[in-house]
Every structure is written in structure tokens, then in C-alpha cells.
Design a protein around this motif. Structure first.
Motif, short mmCIF file in Angstrom:
data_model
loop_
_atom_site.label_atom_id
_atom_site.label_comp_id
_atom_site.label_asym_id
_atom_site.label_seq_id
_atom_site.Cartn_x
_atom_site.Cartn_y
_atom_site.Cartn_z
N LEU A 90 105.33 -0.61 75.24
CA LEU A 90 104.56 0.20 75.18
C LEU A 90 103.55 -0.12 76.44
O LEU A 90 102.68 -0.85 76.03
N CYS A 91 103.17 0.42 77.59
CA CYS A 91 102.23 0.04 78.58
C CYS A 91 101.15 1.05 78.66
O CYS A 91 101.57 2.33 79.07
N PRO A 93 97.40 1.83 80.65
CA PRO A 93 96.44 1.17 81.54
C PRO A 93 95.24 0.46 80.48
O PRO A 93 94.59 0.76 79.85
N ASN A 94 94.95 -0.74 81.32
CA ASN A 94 93.78 -1.70 80.87
C ASN A 94 93.86 -2.14 79.27
O ASN A 94 92.86 -2.22 78.83
N ARG A 95 95.21 -2.10 79.03
CA ARG A 95 95.32 -2.60 77.51
C ARG A 95 96.62 -3.62 77.42
O ARG A 95 97.49 -3.20 78.29
N ASP A 96 96.58 -4.56 76.77
CA ASP A 96 97.83 -5.26 76.57
C ASP A 96 98.71 -4.52 76.06
O ASP A 96 98.80 -3.60 75.33
N ASP A 97 100.18 -4.91 76.58
CA ASP A 97 101.32 -4.25 76.44
C ASP A 97 101.69 -4.22 74.79
O ASP A 97 101.38 -5.44 74.40
N LEU A 98 102.13 -3.30 74.11
CA LEU A 98 102.44 -3.30 72.71
C LEU A 98 104.06 -3.65 72.90
O LEU A 98 104.83 -2.76 73.61
N GLU A 99 104.57 -4.73 72.23
CA GLU A 99 106.04 -5.04 72.58
C GLU A 99 106.83 -5.13 71.28
O GLU A 99 106.18 -5.43 70.09
N LEU A 100 108.03 -4.89 71.33
CA LEU A 100 109.27 -4.89 70.28
C LEU A 100 110.30 -5.71 70.70
O LEU A 100 110.72 -5.45 71.69
N ASP A 101 110.29 -6.78 70.05
CA ASP A 101 111.71 -7.75 70.32
C ASP A 101 112.99 -7.22 69.69
O ASP A 101 112.91 -6.85 68.42
N LEU A 102 113.72 -6.93 70.62
CA LEU A 102 115.09 -6.23 70.21
C LEU A 102 116.31 -7.06 70.29
O LEU A 102 117.42 -6.72 70.03
N THR A 103 115.84 -8.50 69.98
CA THR A 103 116.89 -9.21 69.83
C THR A 103 117.23 -9.75 68.47
O THR A 103 117.99 -10.69 68.15
N GLY A 104 116.52 -9.38 67.56
CA GLY A 104 116.45 -10.01 66.11
C GLY A 104 117.15 -8.66 65.13
O GLY A 104 117.89 -7.96 65.66
N ILE A 124 106.94 3.50 78.97
CA ILE A 124 107.73 2.61 78.17
C ILE A 124 108.58 1.67 79.13
O ILE A 124 109.13 2.29 80.05
N ARG A 125 108.43 0.55 79.00
CA ARG A 125 109.21 -0.40 79.94
C ARG A 125 110.35 -1.11 79.08
O ARG A 125 110.15 -1.64 77.73
#
Length: 215
Positions: A90-91, A93-104, A124-125
Motif C-alpha cells: 500500500l503506497c 506519498p511521503n510515507r513508507d510502503d505498508l507491505e504484505l508478504d504473500l509467500t507464507g 496498490i502495488r
């Protein structure tokens, strides 16, 4: 959140009452689906063999296919899928991306709840790898629910991709998070990475909270 066939939640709307009936956008989307027939899949060899007399097109295709020309690109020999989805981010502007690891373990994703400030613009990336063969007509479909009631749906055409050892990415156009007191609260999301042939490469659920501020 708003999508191609979704709704935008405003302060004077109760988001739990949205999508009581099918919207015109949904009807149009279903009509397109019923009449659209994806083109037949072609192997890398078939694509390279076509239009050989056009030098510029031949060079373009060779550059596009890259590693795939040298032989089968295998990232994980134990995974039969052509597309391995790695991460959702979840991207903002001006903030660190919030990420979900989808490999687990995908069942654990609901425990990692994103906090989103109301009214903020976000993208969303999706990070993924393609192996073995070209994948045609990738799509990212996202359905958002509040208290079990659907409030938004968006479908993004990702495109066709050749196999590569490197991670490839797709980022959605900017969306505006809902705002207002009634929009604040907890939401659940069902995400699907699919393609023209209705192959489901990955389906997962995740959650976010809309709050007045980030904290």
C-alpha cells in the motif's frame, strides 16, 4: 475506497448500506465479460516467428521477451504456477510502503491490519514473478467489505508478461480513501490475481482500518 465499479463513501452515507443492488457498472462489466473472448495463447517461439519481415518489430519483440528466448525460465521448480505473487504494498506519498508478504501462510494476513488515514490518496502495488511461459491478460480484482457487506469493487487490467528471473510489478492508479465519521472503521478485502483464462494465480484476504489520523 472507489474502484471501477465501486462507490465513494461520503460522510452523509452509511457505508454498510452500499451495494444493496447491482450497479450499472457491474452490469456493463458482466456484459463485457460475456462477449469478450481472449486471444489464443501463443508460445514464445510462435511470437518470435511472426512478422519476421518487420525488422523493427522483430527487435522489439526480442528485447521484450529477453531471458525467455534462451529457454524456459524456472523460478521455483516445485511450483506449477506460471505466476507467483510475492507481495502487496500500500503506497502513500511521503510515507513508507505498508507491505504484505504473500509467500507464507495467507491465513495469517488478517492479523496484520493496515491503518489508513481518511481521505488520503494511495496506490496498490503487486510484486510477482512469471515463470515457464508468457502469461496473458493478467488482472487484479479487489472487493472491499465492511461488516460483511460489500462496499467497493475494482478491477485493474495488469497486462501480459514474459517469464523473467526478476520480480515484475504492477501499480494501480491513485485511489482516494473514504473520509468522514461514518467511513471510519474496519474493512476486509478479498484480492484475486487472475487472467483472461480465469486462472487464479493467488487469492488472499487482508484488512485495514480507516482512522482520523495515522496513529
Amino acid at each position: 475506497m472507489s474502484g471501477e465499479s465501486g462507490v465513494t463513501i461520503t460522510p452523509d452515507e452509511d457505508p454498510t448500506l452500499s451495494f444493496e443492488t447491482e450497479t450499472s457498472g457491474d452490469v456493463e462489466e458482466e456484459a463485457i465479460k460475456s462477449s469478450y473472448k481472449p486471444p489464443p495463447e501463443k508460445t514464445i517461439e510462435e511470437i518470435l516467428a511472426a512478422d519476421q519481415e518487420d525488422e523493427s518489430l522483430r527487435k522489439y519483440k526480442e528485447a521484450l521477451l529477453g531471458q525467455a528466448q534462451a529457454g524456459a525460465v524456472i523460478i521455483d521448480a516445485n511450483d506449477p504456477r506460471k505466476v507467483i505473487v510475492k507481495k502487496l504494498a500500500l503506497c502513500v506519498p511521503n510515507r513508507d510502503d505498508l507491505e504484505l508478504d504473500l509467500t507464507g501462510d495467507l491465513s495469517e494476513l488478517k492479523k496484520q491490519v493496515f491503518v489508513i488515514r481518511e481521505g488520503v490518496q494511495y496506490r496498490i502495488r503487486i510484486d510477482f514473478v512469471v515463470q515457464r511461459e508468457i502469461v496473458h491478460g493478467l488482472k487484479y480484482v479487489q472487493k472491499t467489505y465492511r461488516m460483511g457487506v460489500p462496499v467497493d469493487k475494482m478491477t485493474h487490467m495488469v497486462g501480459s508478461y514474459p517469464p523473467k528471473t526478476e520480480i515484475q510489478s504492477y501499480t494501480t492508479p491513485p485511489e482516494d480513501a473514504p473520509s468522514g465519521m461514518l467511513a471510519r472503521g474496519s474493512y476486509s478485502v478479498n484480492s484475486v490475481f487472475t487472467d483472461d483464462d480465469k486462472n487464479i494465480h493467488l487469492e488472499w484476504e487482508w484488512c485495514f482500518d480507516i482512522k482520523k489520523d495515522w496513529n
